[in-house]
Design an enzyme around this catalytic site. Structure first.
Site, short mmCIF file in Angstrom:
data_model
loop_
_atom_site.label_atom_id
_atom_site.label_comp_id
_atom_site.label_asym_id
_atom_site.label_seq_id
_atom_site.Cartn_x
_atom_site.Cartn_y
_atom_site.Cartn_z
N ASP A 116 -28.65 30.05 11.61
CA ASP A 116 -27.97 31.33 11.38
C ASP A 116 -28.06 31.75 9.92
OD1 ASP A 116 -26.66 33.58 12.27
OD2 ASP A 116 -24.66 32.74 12.02
N VAL B 13 -10.73 33.80 6.77
CA VAL B 13 -10.89 33.01 5.55
C VAL B 13 -9.87 33.49 4.52
CG1 VAL B 13 -12.46 32.27 3.73
CG2 VAL B 13 -13.35 32.71 6.02
N GLY C 296 -14.66 36.17 10.40
CA GLY C 296 -15.91 36.02 11.14
C GLY C 296 -15.64 35.83 12.60
N GLY C 297 -16.66 35.39 13.32
CA GLY C 297 -16.54 35.26 14.75
C GLY C 297 -15.57 34.18 15.18
N LYS D 104 -10.98 28.27 5.66
CA LYS D 104 -11.45 28.86 6.91
C LYS D 104 -10.53 28.41 8.03
CE LYS D 104 -15.56 28.98 9.90
NZ LYS D 104 -16.94 28.48 10.04
N GLY E 128 -11.75 37.44 4.16
CA GLY E 128 -12.64 38.02 5.15
C GLY E 128 -12.43 37.35 6.49
#
Length: 642
Positions: free
Chosen positions: A451, A341, A336-337, A354, A334
């Site tokens: 978060d 990953v 993210g910002g 990551k 996946g």
């Protein structure tokens, strides 16, 4: 209900699950007696043991302490030349009992409520990690009371040590324990150490001592767990050295002295850490309200490398590239910002890597923050960080791999949501709450996550929740519980009003986010977005409308059908609303939330939540005067999978 084997006829009674809720074919799970050795009842998945009901104590199976003659159910066990069987009935003929094995892998017991015309679940197994067969491996003990602390729930039996110390350190107890080397148990002063309130078992030869109610085992002990009050006592044979250690100063007194010593050392360490922390903060000045360890450096790369080497194992770039097939798309889990990953394997263990995006200037600070934070944290409901890589322009973090990915991929998916029955959802809610309590109250430093959301809760193979992504988290020291910032970060739909509008964040900001997450788990809906049947623009507003109109039951996820205890679900909805109240002071602490979930604390009536925003066009043709405020200098992330 009767399960067991008739020796004369060869007939074997057992229960099996359906293939699915809509397919009545024979499923993967079965509930039956294993007649070999000393007969016991097991829950199987195909041929693999999932849960064990334990030995028959004369009143109950040791792994089912809830079943007693004084409660709704009674039980009996027969083991003679004619048959081996386990029977469960009721204490009153007017009580209707139903026992099922469902397709998701749970044995459950229900009673019929004639007044409300519905089934009430009164028992389910397995419920927790210690219930899972052999969770801690052979010759070890699983103690669920440790799950509320940062200690490992597995511990070796007296005279034994971890077979794989490295895996044990990483909270993987599956390899179990082995006898300590050079142990002498042949007439050299050896003896027995008592282990209390456990569900005992052995995979090897046993002897039944006639008339005494005692069993003697020879071989590895498997699937042992501790109960607070129930269970049985057994004695482990140890050598003279271990026996002397356990007997030193006499039984319970030695334990008390040991506890006193631990407390004294712990307090001393806290004082030393506090002194060091104070001196460090003093050197930095007193201008910042947040006592974060992250500070700008003129030698950023060097300090980052030093910080990483101090806290975590370092891996070279060549090793990481090889295990991810040079960061191929096939290994990508996946994004993210702050980057992508990838899945890999290091030292025989599956990991998630990551990789920080090179173009993310803000992400470097978040990367350094995660190193500082997560490396210091140990809790079963927090994702474990295993190492990092800092080489050339690459910056990467290595985490434990969690095969079921993030919670949002389940609760917001029409098909996968069917896999989350109420019991699983409730355990996920409680696990998340315990993880936040650790961050706010029980860890060495107070940490505010900032978060919390469904995509930042990951699920392991057993669907246990683990909070992840600490890039935006902040550390506080002493009694500080909040701070102000001009740079608001977070995710739309999860941010508390005082944080989104004024930049003030505190432990109560995380409580608000948890409340939103709880309501999403119960309803199966995102907070962000409109709801057709409601005049509000958010899930919170919709739930509040239904709650105030005594229709809260209508917000419960329809995928749950009727297989849930209505009182418990409504209690969770009320807890969620209490957590998202507009005033931060009205919201409870997370320690109080855990007590409410456990029905150990008073549950107050909620006040109106924040962000109750009406849709622009109402049914009468008028327009609502309320609107959505525009907030400057805010960094938001959308609530989707990362």
């Amino acid at each position: 209900m009767t399960i067991g084997l008739n020796h004369s006829t060869g007939l074997n009674h057992f229960m099996t699950s359906w293939k699915s809720g809509n397919d009545l074919g024979i499923g993967n799970y079965s509930f039956k007696i294993d007649p070999s050795g000393f007969p016991q009842v097991f829950l199987y998945k195909n041929l693999a043991k999932v849960w064990r009901a334990g030995l028959w104590t004369g009143q109950r199976l040791s792994g089912m302490p809830e079943v007693t003659h004084a409660y709704i159910c009674n039980a009996s066990f027969v083991n003679d030349d004619e048959e081996i069987s386990f029977q469960m009935g009721t204490t009153n003929n007017s009580i209707i009992l139903r026992v099922v094995v469902n397709e998701t892998g749970f044995a459950q017991r229900y009673t019929w409520n004639p007044r409300d015309h519905r089934w009430i679940q009164i028992w389910s197994a397995p419920e927790e990690d210690c219930d899972k067969y052999g969770y801690c491996g052979p010759n070890s003990n699983c103690d669920k009371t440790q799950m509320y602390s940062d200690k490992f729930i597995c511990s070796c039996l007296p005279g034994f040590e971890p077979k794989s110390p490295e895996a044990w350190f990483l909270r993987d107890g599956s390899a179990g324990c082995i006898q300590k080397p050079n142990a002498s148990v042949c007439e050299s002063g050896e003896g027995f150490v008592k282990v209390e309130h456990v569900k005992g078992y052995a995979s090897a030869y046993y002897e039944m001592n006639g008339g005494t109610g005692c069993l003697t085992w020879h071989g590895e002990m498997v699937d042992i767990r501790t109960y607070t009050y129930a269970g049985q006592d057994f004695y482990v044979r140890v050598d003279a050295v271990d026996l002397a250690r356990y007997r030193k100063n006499g039984g319970h007194n030695s334990k008390k002295l040991m506890m006193v010593a631990i407390v004294v050392v712990f307090v001393a360490l806290i004082c030393m850490a506090a002194s060091a922390f104070y001196l460090r903060v003093k050197k930095r000045g007193r201008n910042s309200p947040s006592l974060s360890f992250i500070a700008p450096s003129t030698h950023f790369e060097e300090s980052l490398h030093e910080k990483s080497a101090e806290l975590l194992p370092l891996f070279d770039l060549e090793t990481i590239a090889a295990t991810t097939n040079n960061f191929s798309a096939d290994n990508k889990l996946g994004q993210g910002g702050f980057g992508h990953v990838y899945k890999g394997s290091l030292k025989g263990m599956e990991v998630a890597i990551k990789r920080l995006s090179k173009s993310s200037g803000q992400g470097i600070e978040e990367f350094k923050n995660e190193i500082t934070l997560i490396a210091k944290l140990q809790h079963r409901n927090l994702v474990r960080i295993l190492g990092c890589c800092i080489e050339k322009e690459e910056k990467m973090l290595i985490y434990e791999y969690l095969p079921n990915k993030s919670l949002d991929s389940f609760i917001f998916d029409e098909r996968k949501r069917l896999l989350l029955d109420w019991r699983r959802r409730y355990e996920i809610i409680c696990g998340i709450a315990r993880g936040i309590v650790y961050l706010h109250h029980d860890s060495r430093l107070r940490i505010i996550h900032r978060d919390l959301k469904a995509s930042n809760v990951l699920l392991d193979a057993e669907m246990n929740p683990k909070i992840s992504d600490f890039g935006m988290a902040r550390i506080f020291g002493g009694d500080q519980v909040g701070a102000d910032t001009k740079h608001v970060v977070g995710t739309y739909g999860y941010m508390a009003p005082e944080y989104a509008m004024q930049g003030h964040f505190s432990i109560k900001s995380d409580v608000y986010s948890f409340g939103v997450l709880l309501l999403e788990i119960v309803t199966g809906r995102r907070n962000a977005g409109s709801h057709i049947e409601s005049p509000t623009l958010s899930l919170i507003g919709h739930v509040w409308d239904q709650w105030t109109n005594d229709k809260a039951i209508e917000v419960i996820d329809s995928k749950l059908e009727d297989s849930y205890p209505i009182a418990e679900v409504l209690r969770c909805i009320q807890i969620g609303l209490v957590c998202v109240q507009d005033g931060a002071t009205d919201r409870p602490k997370m320690s109080e939330v855990v007590a409410m979930l456990g029905k150990e604390a008073f549950l107050p009536s909620p006040k109106q939540p924040a962000f109750i925003i009406k849709k622009a066009n109402q049914g009468d043709g008028t327009r609502c005067s309320e609107g959505i405020a525009s907030i400057n200098e805010m960094t938001l992330t959308m609530p989707h999978g990362r």
